[in-house]
Design an enzyme around this catalytic site. Sequence first.
Site, PDB file in Angstrom:
ATOM      1  N   ASN A 159       8.662  26.167 116.952  1.00  0.00           N
ATOM      2  CA  ASN A 159       8.279  26.928 118.406  1.00  0.00           C
ATOM      3  C   ASN A 159       7.309  25.940 119.155  1.00  0.00           C
ATOM      4  O   ASN A 159       6.523  26.345 119.677  1.00  0.00           O
ATOM      5  CB  ASN A 159       7.493  28.151 118.186  1.00  0.00           C
ATOM      6  CG  ASN A 159       8.743  29.064 117.494  1.00  0.00           C
ATOM      7  OD1 ASN A 159       8.490  29.800 116.454  1.00  0.00           O
ATOM      8  ND2 ASN A 159       9.681  29.546 118.161  1.00  0.00           N
ATOM      9  N   SER A 214      14.093  35.286 109.221  1.00  0.00           N
ATOM     10  CA  SER A 214      12.738  34.479 109.670  1.00  0.00           C
ATOM     11  C   SER A 214      11.536  34.920 109.063  1.00  0.00           C
ATOM     12  O   SER A 214      11.259  35.878 109.046  1.00  0.00           O
ATOM     13  CB  SER A 214      12.789  34.509 111.176  1.00  0.00           C
ATOM     14  OG  SER A 214      11.955  33.561 111.731  1.00  0.00           O
ATOM     15  N   ASP A 241      10.870  26.215 111.588  1.00  0.00           N
ATOM     16  CA  ASP A 241      11.041  26.627 112.984  1.00  0.00           C
ATOM     17  C   ASP A 241       9.539  26.190 113.359  1.00  0.00           C
ATOM     18  O   ASP A 241       8.674  27.015 113.292  1.00  0.00           O
ATOM     19  CB  ASP A 241      11.459  27.855 113.276  1.00  0.00           C
ATOM     20  CG  ASP A 241      11.213  28.187 114.942  1.00  0.00           C
ATOM     21  OD1 ASP A 241      11.240  27.117 115.621  1.00  0.00           O
ATOM     22  OD2 ASP A 241      11.677  29.258 115.246  1.00  0.00           O
ATOM     23  N   LYS A 259      20.331  31.804 122.071  1.00  0.00           N
ATOM     24  CA  LYS A 259      19.708  32.837 122.323  1.00  0.00           C
ATOM     25  C   LYS A 259      20.187  33.457 123.560  1.00  0.00           C
ATOM     26  O   LYS A 259      19.805  33.089 124.614  1.00  0.00           O
ATOM     27  CB  LYS A 259      18.039  32.818 122.241  1.00  0.00           C
ATOM     28  CG  LYS A 259      17.600  32.762 120.854  1.00  0.00           C
ATOM     29  CD  LYS A 259      16.175  32.722 120.986  1.00  0.00           C
ATOM     30  CE  LYS A 259      15.515  32.476 119.641  1.00  0.00           C
ATOM     31  NZ  LYS A 259      14.179  32.074 119.568  1.00  0.00           N
ATOM     32  N   GLY A 307      17.204  35.223 117.196  1.00  0.00           N
ATOM     33  CA  GLY A 307      16.646  36.748 117.315  1.00  0.00           C
ATOM     34  C   GLY A 307      15.357  36.828 117.807  1.00  0.00           C
ATOM     35  O   GLY A 307      14.668  35.689 118.028  1.00  0.00           O
ATOM     36  N   ASP A 364      16.142  24.876 120.512  1.00  0.00           N
ATOM     37  CA  ASP A 364      16.018  26.319 120.805  1.00  0.00           C
ATOM     38  C   ASP A 364      15.508  26.492 122.549  1.00  0.00           C
ATOM     39  O   ASP A 364      16.349  26.468 123.329  1.00  0.00           O
ATOM     40  CB  ASP A 364      15.187  27.049 119.918  1.00  0.00           C
ATOM     41  CG  ASP A 364      14.921  28.472 120.064  1.00  0.00           C
ATOM     42  OD1 ASP A 364      15.166  28.762 121.190  1.00  0.00           O
ATOM     43  OD2 ASP A 364      14.146  29.310 119.269  1.00  0.00           O
ATOM     44  N   GLU A 389      13.551  23.273 113.924  1.00  0.00           N
ATOM     45  CA  GLU A 389      14.158  23.892 115.053  1.00  0.00           C
ATOM     46  C   GLU A 389      12.801  23.655 115.891  1.00  0.00           C
ATOM     47  O   GLU A 389      11.637  23.925 115.671  1.00  0.00           O
ATOM     48  CB  GLU A 389      14.174  25.361 114.949  1.00  0.00           C
ATOM     49  CG  GLU A 389      14.766  26.152 116.014  1.00  0.00           C
ATOM     50  CD  GLU A 389      14.962  27.653 115.683  1.00  0.00           C
ATOM     51  OE1 GLU A 389      14.914  28.191 116.780  1.00  0.00           O
ATOM     52  OE2 GLU A 389      14.707  28.036 114.893  1.00  0.00           O
ATOM     53  N   LYS A 410      14.250  31.042 106.975  1.00  0.00           N
ATOM     54  CA  LYS A 410      13.735  30.186 107.883  1.00  0.00           C
ATOM     55  C   LYS A 410      12.204  30.334 107.858  1.00  0.00           C
ATOM     56  O   LYS A 410      11.678  31.594 107.860  1.00  0.00           O
ATOM     57  CB  LYS A 410      14.309  30.562 109.351  1.00  0.00           C
ATOM     58  CG  LYS A 410      13.626  29.745 110.516  1.00  0.00           C
ATOM     59  CD  LYS A 410      14.147  29.771 111.489  1.00  0.00           C
ATOM     60  CE  LYS A 410      13.625  30.891 112.533  1.00  0.00           C
ATOM     61  NZ  LYS A 410      14.160  30.967 113.946  1.00  0.00           N
ATOM     62  N   LEU A 411      11.395  29.238 107.533  1.00  0.00           N
ATOM     63  CA  LEU A 411       9.902  29.608 107.684  1.00  0.00           C
ATOM     64  C   LEU A 411       9.352  29.058 109.015  1.00  0.00           C
ATOM     65  O   LEU A 411       9.965  28.093 109.454  1.00  0.00           O
ATOM     66  CB  LEU A 411       9.394  28.594 106.716  1.00  0.00           C
ATOM     67  CG  LEU A 411       9.855  28.752 105.098  1.00  0.00           C
ATOM     68  CD1 LEU A 411       9.277  27.461 104.408  1.00  0.00           C
ATOM     69  CD2 LEU A 411       9.893  30.207 104.687  1.00  0.00           C
ATOM     70  N   LYS A 412       8.684  30.079 109.692  1.00  0.00           N
ATOM     71  CA  LYS A 412       8.097  29.327 110.857  1.00  0.00           C
ATOM     72  C   LYS A 412       6.740  28.381 110.328  1.00  0.00           C
ATOM     73  O   LYS A 412       6.164  28.664 109.424  1.00  0.00           O
ATOM     74  CB  LYS A 412       7.298  30.522 111.274  1.00  0.00           C
ATOM     75  CG  LYS A 412       8.174  31.596 112.053  1.00  0.00           C
ATOM     76  CD  LYS A 412       8.830  31.007 113.175  1.00  0.00           C
ATOM     77  CE  LYS A 412       9.729  32.178 113.920  1.00  0.00           C
ATOM     78  NZ  LYS A 412      10.142  31.650 115.381  1.00  0.00           N
TER      79      LYS A 412
END
Length: 368
Positions: free
Chosen positions: A191, A135, A189, A263, A291, A239, A214, A161-163
């Site tokens: 969030n 990530s 992702d 998770k 993670g 997620d 995500e 994976k790019l935030k």
Amino acid sequence: MHLTGLELRRVRMPLVAPFRTSFGTEECREILLVRAVSDDTEGWAECVALGDPKYSSEYVDGAQDVLTRFLIPALAEHRNLDATTVGRVLDRFAGHRMAKAALETAVLDAELRLRDQSLSSALGAERESVACGVSVGIMDSVAELLDSVADHLEAGYLRIKLKIQPGWDVEPVRAVRERFGDALLLQVDANTAYHRSDVRHLAELDRYGLLLIEQPLAEEDLLGHAHLVRTLTTPICLDESITSARSAADAIALKACDVINIKPGRVGGYLEARRVHDVCVAHGIPVWCGGMLETGIGRAANVALAALPGFVLPGDTSASNRYYRNDITAPFVLQDGHLKVPTGPGIGVEPLKDALADVTTATFWNPL
């Protein structure tokens, strides 16, 4: 198994570099460890709650409080305990899944050590190693991002994976695709950083051949995610929305996701994580293991889980040196893009005495 007590241990571990997401920046992890002590053995677990309630309503101080005041005393009412019993006892308390997961996992580790059985075997793992992704946090510039991705690919990671967040999404994805090509396994992702009104903007990511997007919307917004599944060609992964096997089944029934990130701390432990896995496998939904910047204690258990057959996408089970210069267990080292699944009893690793002492800030003993 007769438990004599539970130790809560606070440790403080600086990250090798700041890790920025849409909900904040982590520079140092304040971590709560749980040690379950019985007459014959002990077990370890890691509570994955962060320092503040931004990613989740749970946070480290709150987890310590609920463990001390409610969860651990509830176990004192039972003379003999195993992990399944712990889950039933704690079920009468609402929420606090990360704290419950840590307590259940510590007991499970001790229980499996007594049986001389590995966690991977107990869960039903089928692999000796797991494919690893990494990530990559939000950066100050695209150039910095490209350098970071290049470093991770050189290290051997199989998926990036790019935030992302509003204002940092299409441009960095485009730049990574142009620099590293279409063959790169790439996902993003959010969030929960976006809203239903952002659907047209999110659809711009369809052109870049992503594995998945995500958790773009709020964790409660299953209908919004279902709309995205119908509208976008990029698979939608949930997620934060997945807190149990039941919530996973509901999301699948509503067609609110194409993929699920499991998770264990978020769903209340590894036994529930296996149930989530089983629900997804039964419905043909691919899963992968997320993670939470774990130490080797949490990472060992995650790798065991990720060896189950339904985990068909590389997870965020990165090597120890991705986040920490010095881990509190023997380090997990990337080998050809994979991490070996621990085969020793329980989670298969133990804290290194001196390394643990160096980062410990406080311990609290709770007799049973």
